[in-house]
Design an enzyme around this catalytic site. Sequence first.
Site, PDB file in Angstrom:
ATOM      1  N   HIS A  35      -3.878 -48.635  49.509  1.00  0.00           N
ATOM      2  CA  HIS A  35      -2.615 -48.027  49.948  1.00  0.00           C
ATOM      3  C   HIS A  35      -1.493 -48.731  49.191  1.00  0.00           C
ATOM      4  O   HIS A  35      -1.315 -49.949  49.358  1.00  0.00           O
ATOM      5  CB  HIS A  35      -2.423 -48.216  51.453  1.00  0.00           C
ATOM      6  CG  HIS A  35      -3.559 -47.669  52.271  1.00  0.00           C
ATOM      7  ND1 HIS A  35      -3.487 -46.442  52.886  1.00  0.00           N
ATOM      8  CD2 HIS A  35      -4.791 -48.168  52.558  1.00  0.00           C
ATOM      9  CE1 HIS A  35      -4.628 -46.218  53.528  1.00  0.00           C
ATOM     10  NE2 HIS A  35      -5.437 -47.248  53.345  1.00  0.00           N
ATOM     11  N   GLU A 216     -13.734 -46.609  60.811  1.00  0.00           N
ATOM     12  CA  GLU A 216     -13.179 -47.965  60.674  1.00  0.00           C
ATOM     13  C   GLU A 216     -13.140 -48.556  62.088  1.00  0.00           C
ATOM     14  O   GLU A 216     -13.774 -49.564  62.363  1.00  0.00           O
ATOM     15  CB  GLU A 216     -11.782 -47.905  60.048  1.00  0.00           C
ATOM     16  CG  GLU A 216     -11.114 -49.272  59.882  1.00  0.00           C
ATOM     17  CD  GLU A 216      -9.680 -49.173  59.339  1.00  0.00           C
ATOM     18  OE1 GLU A 216      -9.073 -48.086  59.394  1.00  0.00           O
ATOM     19  OE2 GLU A 216      -9.167 -50.215  58.867  1.00  0.00           O
TER      20      GLU A 216
HETATM   21  N1  HPA Z   1      -6.599 -47.902  58.076  1.00  0.00           N
HETATM   22  C1  HPA Z   1      -5.911 -46.825  58.474  1.00  0.00           C
HETATM   23  N2  HPA Z   1      -4.705 -46.550  58.008  1.00  0.00           N
HETATM   24  C2  HPA Z   1      -4.169 -47.344  57.092  1.00  0.00           C
HETATM   25  C3  HPA Z   1      -4.835 -48.461  56.645  1.00  0.00           C
HETATM   26  C4  HPA Z   1      -6.112 -48.753  57.155  1.00  0.00           C
HETATM   27  O1  HPA Z   1      -6.788 -49.749  56.813  1.00  0.00           O
HETATM   28  N3  HPA Z   1      -4.026 -49.046  55.736  1.00  0.00           N
HETATM   29  C5  HPA Z   1      -2.921 -48.288  55.634  1.00  0.00           C
HETATM   30  N4  HPA Z   1      -3.005 -47.262  56.469  1.00  0.00           N
HETATM   31 ZN    ZN Z   2      -7.234 -47.804  54.168  1.00  0.00          ZN
END
Ligand code: HPA
Ligand code: ZN
Length: 354
Positions: A35, A216
Amino acid sequence: MINTGATATCILYQSGMTDINALIAALPKAELHLHLEGSLEPEQLMEFAARNSVDIPFKNLDEVKAAYNFSNLQDFLDIYYQGMSVLQTEADFHDLTDAYLQRCAADNVRHVEVFYDPQGHTDRGIPFAVPIEGILSALDAGAAKYGISYKLIMCFLRHLSEDAAFETLAQAEPYLARIHGVGLDSSELGHPPSKFERVFAAAHAKGLKRVAHAGEEGPPDYVTQALDLLKIDRIDHGNRLLEDEALIARVRDAGLTLTVCPLSNLSLCVVNDLKDHPIKRMLELGLRATINSDDPAYFGGYMNQNFSQTANAVGLTASEIITLARNSFTGSFLSKEEQAPHLAEIDRIAASFV
Ligand code: HPA
Ligand code: ZN
């Protein structure tokens, strides 16, 4: 900027290489999960705040660094969105992107497929054109300066509505030739992929690739939804798919790539100890896993740090590290012809590793 990776390759051919860190440095790599707003280093945050007269709740660098301490994804996102407030002008986005590419060059990263969050900026009154113009000008300049090729992926913020995502897709219309794909990020729990089924279909109809953060923090079912409903080309993170045997087989048999982010997983307590990170298990299961830095300014390391700390913690072999470097190109959106020279270079390095 000197490409330290190329230098390391020369040393390798002269002397042979036994050291894992030298191997990591020498291998050409692609980064598939980054990102751009997450590459905002504390020093740059302070610099942009000063030059744009933006108030931030930190008096000095130590206070910024002290705030970079998270116990879950939402904790991090709160700081991440706050950090974005200092990004105001095209020049800010250009400089941010250029600083990231310099780090890539130092780590011998030859190709990047980077995310940015347009809604993180339009929602605070920055016109859609400002971030994308700054980012693209730096990516183009970086291709010439550092020899790093790129694809740009525009993410929808999943905590916002489907309507907001459609509006963002409409704003992207003048840039569609230069945006390679859409992604889905931000707060995962409570915001399942199903919410974005229609906007992902619309993006596909415009010729865009599709990727999504899934598994995640969210359950394996979110990975299944991302596959069945969003019809993604690649899975970002994907850690929790390991809880479902049938899903493991499905992802492996489809040859889908996982963009795994070990230091991010450690910082956000997806794993409690890097020794417990599942990257080695993913490779042993035959999954096409890759290593990436996610938001390196917040999580303590760019690509080579992610490789070396993880290799050290879980005991990756040289052969596994070479596989991860290969996966980064075979899992990219580069054509087979574009991948070929990178893979040939990896093969040459692998052959000389002793
Ligand atoms: N996960 C979800 N959204 C995000 C992340 C991440 O690791 N980094 C920046 N936006
Ligand atoms: Zn990410």
